[in-house]
Structures are given as structure tokens and as C-alpha cells.
Scaffold this motif. Structure first.
Motif, mmCIF file in Angstrom:
data_model
loop_
_atom_site.group_PDB
_atom_site.id
_atom_site.type_symbol
_atom_site.label_atom_id
_atom_site.label_comp_id
_atom_site.label_asym_id
_atom_site.label_seq_id
_atom_site.Cartn_x
_atom_site.Cartn_y
_atom_site.Cartn_z
ATOM 1 N N GLU A 45 -23.637 -34.342 -11.985
ATOM 2 C CA GLU A 45 -22.665 -33.905 -12.996
ATOM 3 C C GLU A 45 -21.975 -35.118 -13.641
ATOM 4 O O GLU A 45 -21.775 -35.151 -14.858
ATOM 5 N N GLN B 277 -21.996 -36.440 -17.613
ATOM 6 C CA GLN B 277 -20.772 -36.762 -18.356
ATOM 7 C C GLN B 277 -20.626 -38.263 -18.624
ATOM 8 O O GLN B 277 -19.558 -38.729 -19.006
ATOM 9 N N LEU C 191 -12.219 -38.966 -14.362
ATOM 10 C CA LEU C 191 -13.424 -38.154 -14.584
ATOM 11 C C LEU C 191 -13.927 -37.586 -13.246
ATOM 12 O O LEU C 191 -14.294 -36.405 -13.158
ATOM 13 N N VAL D 134 -14.592 -33.706 -12.290
ATOM 14 C CA VAL D 134 -15.921 -33.255 -11.853
ATOM 15 C C VAL D 134 -15.836 -32.655 -10.445
ATOM 16 O O VAL D 134 -16.433 -31.611 -10.172
#
Ligand code: PLP
Length: 388
Positions: free
Chosen positions: A336, A340, A371, A375
Motif C-alpha cells: 500500500e 502511495q 503517510l 496507511v
């Protein structure tokens, strides 16, 4: 995708084709902020002019000479790298540095047994693999090199296991592949003391922790111990292959002419890169790494440690482990993050491992952690509806 390569690596579905600073770009033109450094290698990032110029200059002079001839460049890099009173043997990788250490320890002491640690990682060649305390890595390759015993890391019982039967004890001061597990300082000092009292050489594997990763040139310097042998590689050449075994001067007679060797070890192109790396590894630079590490760990404490799917956050400097609960798989988190635009690494025990280039800006370090926070929250929700 790779039809002509042994499938020894489970690979991610993107190929980095270019890089600048701490960013990588894949074939489709997508860019990523890199929290891996090529597994702790490109600490000065992907566009360090001084390293590039030094390598270019050496390329224009001469690439390789045999170790049958002296090399002032080797001597200079050895002087820059080795702690006072230590000599260097140059090789091409971490596993080779540990092979050299293994051989030197046996030859210098006349003893055969080595004590290593469960959960440790020292490489994939026979000697280093035999020292690696991970049954999955050893599976199918028996018989291994005999004479290796394993003790439990950070366990007081290990100290009693160190006797005069042993040529050496080998350890990482932070187990990297094993899940970013730092040694307990008092325990490590007791191990070092017991080594010195029993005559077992202390080999510290700094392949992953060394060359500024934890905020000092070598991580052991923050633990108040005095190793007999140090091994390093990875970040030493910022991407050109080079490893080194450093050992105390008193061990020199065991490594006399003909005792050990390698054709490419001390290659001039790799050494030109290593010299440029070490030139830039100044006290001021290391201070910056320490300061960045402090900011990063504050952010981790605030944003990551409180998440329900995070068991623990460990590490030092810019070597970071985020230990996830069994509710989520680290591979899903990495996938993931990659989607991103961020690259991160796994380590044993469901650990998300971060080894960003040491030159990464504080702003990008912090936004990377933000981030990760998002996530981890999203992956946890997808996995089991965990409360954010
Ligand atoms: C602590 C440690 N020792 C040794 C090695 C082996 O180094 P190389 O892959 O360069 O042989 C590694 C690689 O990850 C490592 O982390």
C-alpha cells in the motif's frame, strides 16, 4: 517477468530506473520517496556530486590492480575507516567481511568454536550462513560449517555460555534483518566483558548498522564496548560493492601472506566511492543524523506507537523498526505504501523496517511517517475493522 534469473527473490512489481537525492523513479515515470536506501546502502542518496566526481576521476585513471601490488588508496580508506589500532582487509560484501572475520578468529586463537545469536543475520555464504541464527535461511543447505553454537540475544544466560572454548562471539548491536532489535546496553557490556575475560574475540557485525546509520560511524560506539573485529559493507560504497573486515593490530600475524585473499577486494572504483563517503561522514554530518533520528523517533512515538496494530517501535538514528501485530501483514503495508509512492522494507517478526538515506530532509522524513500512519490505519481497517 524475469525469465532468465533464478527466482531467489520475491520481487515487487516495479523497477526503479533512475534516482535523485532520496527519490526513485520507475519505468512508468512514477516517483517514490525511498525509505530503503537499497537496504541500507545508498545513505548519501542517488545524486551525490562528490561521490560521483570521485568515482569518475578514478574511472579515468585505473579501475583495478591486483592485491599483489600496494594501493595507497586502500591504505587511506583503511585509515579513515578503522578505529585507532585496527587494520583493514577489503572485500566485496558483508558476507565476505564476516567470512574473513570467521577465518581470522579461528586462525588467531587456534580455537574452532564460535558463538552467534538466534535471530542474527550475517550473510548467505557458508560461513556467514552458519553463523546466522535463522533456521529458514539455513534450511536445505546442511551440512553447515561445524562449531557454531547459538545463544539467546539480550538474555543473561548467554553470558555464562561464553567460555574459553570459543574463538569468538559474533553479534549485531542492533539485529537488522531479525526485526530491528537493539541490544540492551548493560547486557552487551556484560557480553563484551565476558569475551575479554574468557579470551573469546568479540566480532561486531556493523554491515547494516555502520557508516553513520545510527548517528555514529559505528553503532557499537554508543554501547561502550571495544570489539576485536568489526565487519562492514553496505553503505561503505554508497552502492558500489565493497566490504571490510577491521581487526586489532595484534591479530595481524594470523593473517600473513597467503592466508586470505580476494581478486576484487579493494577495487579502486569501489574505494574511490568509499573514500568520498567517509570524507563526508564528518562529525557535523553525524550530528545531523542524530538530530534527524530524534525528530523521527518523536514523530514515531506520537503518531505510530499509539496505533492499536503497532506493538512497538524500535531502533536508533535512522534505523527504524515498526513492529506490527498479527492483525496485519507487513507485506500488505509495504504494498500500500508503494502504491502511495513510498518504498519501505520488511524484517522478521512482521516488522516494517525503515532505512532512509541519511541525507533525506527532515520534512520528507516527517511526511513519510505521516503517510505510514495513514496507511497503517487504513490497512488495519481493511483487515479487521480495527478502530482508528
Ligand atoms: C548485519 C548483516 N550482516 C551481513 C549481511 C550480508 O551482507 P551482504 O548481503 O553484503 O553479503 C547483511 C545483509 O543484510 C546484514 O544485514
Amino acid at each position: 517477468m524475469m525469465n532468465h534469473i533464478f527466482p531467489t527473490y520475491k520481487q515487487y512489481p516495479m523497477e526503479p530506473v533512475s534516482g535523485h537525492d532520496w527519490h526513485l523513479t520507475d519505468e512508468t515515470g512514477k516517483t517514490y520517496v525511498d525509505f530503503t536506501s537499497g537496504i541500507g546502502v545508498c545513505s548519501f542518496g542517488y545524486s551525490n556530486d562528490f561521490i560521483e566526481q570521485s568515482v569518475q576521476t578514478q574511472l579515468g585513471k585505473i579501475w583495478h590492480t591486483s592485491n599483489l601490488y600496494p594501493s595507497k588508496l586502500q591504505d587511506q580508506v583503511a585509515e579513515m575507516l578503522a578505529p585507532e589500532g585496527m587494520l583493514a582487509f577489503f572485500c566485496n560484501s558483508g558476507t565476505e567481511a564476516n567470512e574473513a572475520a570467521f577465518k581470522l578468529a579461528r586462525k588467531a586463537t587456534g580455537k574452532t568454536k564460535i558463538l552467534a545469536f538466534k535471530n542474527g543475520f550475517h550473510g548467505r555464504t557458508y560461513g556467514s550462513m552458519s553463523l546466522t541464527g535463522n533456521p529458514d535461511i539455513q534450511a536445505g543447505f546442511a551440512p553447515l560449517v561445524p562449531g557454531v553454537d547459538f545463544a539467546t540475544y539480550n538474555d543473561d544466560g548467554a553470558i555464562g555460555q561464553i567460555t574459553s572454548d570459543y574463538a569468538a562471539v559474533i553479534l549485531e548491536v542492533i539485529q537488522g534483518e531479525g526485526g530491528v532489535v537493539p541490544a540492551n546496553k548493560a547486557w552487551l557490556q556484560a557480553v563484551a566483558k565476558q569475551c575479554h575475560e574468557s579470551g573469546a574475540l568479540l566480532i561486531v557485525d556493523e554491515v547494516q548498522t555502520g557508516i553513520g546509520r545510527t548517528g555514529t560511524k559505528f553503532a557499537f560506539q554508543q554501547f561502550g564496548i571495544d570489539p576485536d573485529i568489526i565487519t562492514c559493507a553496505k553503505a561503505l560504497g554508497n552502492g558500489l560493492p565493497i566490504g571490510a573486515m577491521l581487526g586489532k593490530q595484534a591479530l595481524a600475524s594470523a593473517f600473513g601472506p597467503g592466508s586470505h585473499g580476494t581478486t576484487f577486494g579493494g577495487n579502486k572504483i569501489s574505494l574511490a566511492s568509499a573514500k568520498a563517503v567517509l570524507t563526508q561522514l564528518t562529525p557535523a554530518f553525524l550530528k545531523q543524523v542524530q538530530a534527524k533520528g530524534q525528530v523521527v523517533f518523536e514523530q514515531l512515538e506520537d503518531l505510530i506507537a499509539p496505533l492499536p496494530i503497532v506493538k512497538d517501535v524500535t531502533g536508533m538514528g535512522l534505523m527504524i523498526g515498526i513492529h506490527l501485530t498479527a492483525d496485519v501483514k507487513v507485506a500488505d503495508v509495504i504494498a500500500e505504501l508503494q502504491k502511495q509512492g513510498m518504498l519501505a522494507l520488511p524484517a522478521e517478526h512482521n516488522t516494517l523496517r525503515l532505512l532512509p538515506p541519511l541525507v533525506m530532509s527532515e520534512a520528507d522524513l516527517v511526511s513519510g511517517i505521516q503517510l505510514i500512519q495513514h496507511v497503517l490505519q487504513d490497512v488495519a481497517v481493511a483487515a479487521n475493522g480495527a478502530v482508528k
